[in-house]
Design a protein around this motif. Structure first.
Motif, mmCIF file in Angstrom:
data_model
loop_
_atom_site.group_PDB
_atom_site.id
_atom_site.type_symbol
_atom_site.label_atom_id
_atom_site.label_comp_id
_atom_site.label_asym_id
_atom_site.label_seq_id
_atom_site.Cartn_x
_atom_site.Cartn_y
_atom_site.Cartn_z
ATOM 1 N N ILE A 32 0.877 -1.205 0.130
ATOM 2 C CA ILE A 32 0.187 -0.037 -0.107
ATOM 3 C C ILE A 32 0.905 1.448 0.001
ATOM 4 O O ILE A 32 1.962 1.455 0.814
ATOM 5 C CB ILE A 32 -0.926 0.064 1.163
ATOM 6 N N ASN A 82 1.405 4.862 1.083
ATOM 7 C CA ASN A 82 0.768 5.692 1.925
ATOM 8 C C ASN A 82 1.193 7.134 1.559
ATOM 9 O O ASN A 82 2.476 7.601 1.234
ATOM 10 C CB ASN A 82 1.502 5.522 3.426
ATOM 11 N N TYR A 83 0.276 8.193 1.531
ATOM 12 C CA TYR A 83 0.387 9.532 1.333
ATOM 13 C C TYR A 83 0.156 10.686 2.448
ATOM 14 O O TYR A 83 -0.847 10.395 2.916
ATOM 15 C CB TYR A 83 -0.304 9.772 -0.139
ATOM 16 N N THR A 118 -3.781 2.580 -2.367
ATOM 17 C CA THR A 118 -2.919 3.878 -1.531
ATOM 18 C C THR A 118 -3.872 3.933 -0.073
ATOM 19 O O THR A 118 -4.819 3.486 0.186
ATOM 20 C CB THR A 118 -3.502 5.026 -2.512
ATOM 21 N N TYR A 119 -3.113 4.862 0.590
ATOM 22 C CA TYR A 119 -3.744 4.910 2.057
ATOM 23 C C TYR A 119 -3.469 6.420 2.093
ATOM 24 O O TYR A 119 -2.391 7.028 1.956
ATOM 25 C CB TYR A 119 -3.123 4.077 2.866
ATOM 26 N N ALA A 161 -2.220 8.628 4.544
ATOM 27 C CA ALA A 161 -1.652 8.602 6.215
ATOM 28 C C ALA A 161 -1.864 9.964 7.001
ATOM 29 O O ALA A 161 -1.912 9.724 8.189
ATOM 30 C CB ALA A 161 -0.200 8.315 5.884
ATOM 31 N N SER A 172 -0.476 8.104 10.203
ATOM 32 C CA SER A 172 -0.904 6.910 10.820
ATOM 33 C C SER A 172 -0.595 6.087 9.321
ATOM 34 O O SER A 172 -1.052 6.483 8.214
ATOM 35 C CB SER A 172 -2.387 6.670 10.985
ATOM 36 N N ILE A 173 0.231 4.990 9.666
ATOM 37 C CA ILE A 173 0.602 4.290 8.423
ATOM 38 C C ILE A 173 -0.254 3.034 8.358
ATOM 39 O O ILE A 173 -0.385 2.479 9.450
ATOM 40 C CB ILE A 173 2.269 3.921 8.561
ATOM 41 N N SER A 174 -0.562 2.570 7.231
ATOM 42 C CA SER A 174 -1.408 1.390 7.066
ATOM 43 C C SER A 174 -0.631 0.157 7.104
ATOM 44 O O SER A 174 0.615 0.340 7.210
ATOM 45 C CB SER A 174 -1.863 1.549 5.435
ATOM 46 N N ALA A 200 2.542 -1.406 4.292
ATOM 47 C CA ALA A 200 2.851 0.032 3.466
ATOM 48 C C ALA A 200 4.230 -0.260 2.659
ATOM 49 O O ALA A 200 5.227 -0.867 3.234
ATOM 50 C CB ALA A 200 3.145 1.297 4.455
ATOM 51 N N LEU A 213 6.039 5.721 2.522
ATOM 52 C CA LEU A 213 5.443 6.965 2.767
ATOM 53 C C LEU A 213 5.861 7.998 1.815
ATOM 54 O O LEU A 213 7.038 8.281 1.817
ATOM 55 C CB LEU A 213 5.566 7.213 4.308
#
Ligand code: PLP
Length: 358
Positions: free
Chosen positions: A93, A95-96, A116-117, A119, A135-137, A140, A143
């Motif tokens: 995933i 992370n943005y 995607t997630y 963050a 917050s990180i998925s 990941a 980031l």
């Protein structure tokens, strides 16, 4: 000739001495009887330019040897796609952190490639600040952050750690504005046209450990490995832009390096923010104080009519590029490395005089 008071956000002003040096060599580079852009990219003269640009960047930013320096085309915008294409593998995933228009665009491109997630985001606060909680998925891949938000005028002061997941940063508008701990990042990218040189070349600084993941089925020109394996000479690089990048890097060295540049940038930013803060609400800064950018100073006037009048009169007085980005309006002064302190003082004087008359 009078130099323009150029506060454009990008392409932006370059140091005069860089332009003069380029002009001196314009028709006849090192007595070759050719201009730089007429040299073969396989010639000794060009290879020396290419190598020197990489060496200077490595020195100035203290880039360790386990990082590659790549020269690409396609701008920072192509990196929005290349990052996920190369690094967002199946089951992982991306992370943005959303801090403005450019990070939104980076996310949109990643969504086309994989999962995607978000963050963290400061969108509900109209991107006035950099979020403090991330917050990180799970699973990941990386980031992604935008170190300086060119449009909203915010900038990270303290970066998240890359201890547990790779940290990727779009540094298009603040690379080389201050010293940087490269090892805190795994991939940094920057279009050159703000602090590095003219448009046409994009610098990527990548930890070699990320290259080993790179995916073979990618088109050759979209694979970081292609650039790393061939020293960014797999195909014809943007030779003239890289030459100008080299001259800008030499200028940074002559100025005394990044500590000196940083101090000057702090001084310039303080002049404009003081002018805003001491205006008793006549000028209103967009960014919250602790997130203020030292590269792009964004502000509004206390009502729209007076904003238009300000921009009109500033234009008549010779100030260029003070309109805010078309997506947010208002005013913005971009004060990258090449903008002299004296020009910033002239802008502050103009702002004070305008306030007193209105
Ligand atoms: C200017 C800018 C971009 C876009 O760069 P291009 O080279 O035009 O693709 C992306 N990110 C940031 C932070 C920028 O300032």
């Amino acid at each position: 000739m009078q130099r323009a008071l150029n506060f454009n956000a990008g392409p932006a002003a370059l140091p005069v001495s860089v332009l003069q040096e380029a002009e001196k060599n314009w028709l006849n580079y090192h007595n070759s009887g050719m201009a730089v852009m007429e040299l073969s990219h396989r010639s000794k003269d060009y290879e020396a330019i290419h190598q020197k640009a990489q060496d200077l960047l490595r020195n100035i930013l203290s880039i360790p040897n386990n990082y590659e320096i790549l020269f690409l085309q396609g701008g920072a915008s192509l990196q929005f796609s290349m990052v996920p294409m190369n690094l967002l593998t199946e089951g992982k995933i991306g992370n943005y952190v959303l801090t403005g228009v450019w990070s939104e665009k980076a996310l949109q491109e990643a969504e086309k490639i994989g999962s995607t997630y978000i963050a963290a985001t400061s969108k509900v606060q109209k991107y006035r600040s950099i979020p403090n909680e991330i917050s990180i998925s799970k699973d990941a891949a990386y980031l992604h952050i935008t170190s300086n938000n060119t449009i909203y005028g915010t900038q990270w002061n303290q970066f998240p750690s890359n201890e547990f997941i790779p940290l990727i940063a779009d540094m298009s508008s603040d690379i080389l504005s201050k010293p940087l701990d490269i090892e805190n990042f795994d991939l940094i990218y920057a279009g050159a046209q703000k602090n590095l040189g003219p448009s046409g070349v994009t610098v990527v600084i990548i930890n070699k450990k990320l290259l080993s993941n790179s995916i073979d089925r990618l088109p050759t020109m979209l694979n970081y490995n292609t650039y790393a394996k061939h020293n960014s000479l797999y195909n014809t690089p943007p030779t003239l832009a890289i030459y100008l990048l080299k001259l800008v890097l030499e200028w940074v060295e002559q100025e005394g390096g990044l500590k000196v540049i940083e101090k000057r940038n702090e001084e310039k930013a303080k002049i404009l923010y003081d002018c805003i803060d001491e205006s008793e609400g006549f000028y209103i800064g967009h960014a919250e104080k602790e997130s203020r950018s030292k590269m792009n100073v964004t502000f509004n006037l206390n009502h729209d009519d007076i904003s238009l009048k300000f921009l009109q009169q500033a234009k008549e007085a010779g100030f260029i590029g003070l309109n805010g980005h078309r997506s947010v309006g208002g005013c913005r002064a971009s004060i990258y490395n090449a903008i002299p302190v004296d020009q910033v003082c002239q802008l502050a004087e103009f702002m004070k005089a305008f306030k007193n008359k209105n």
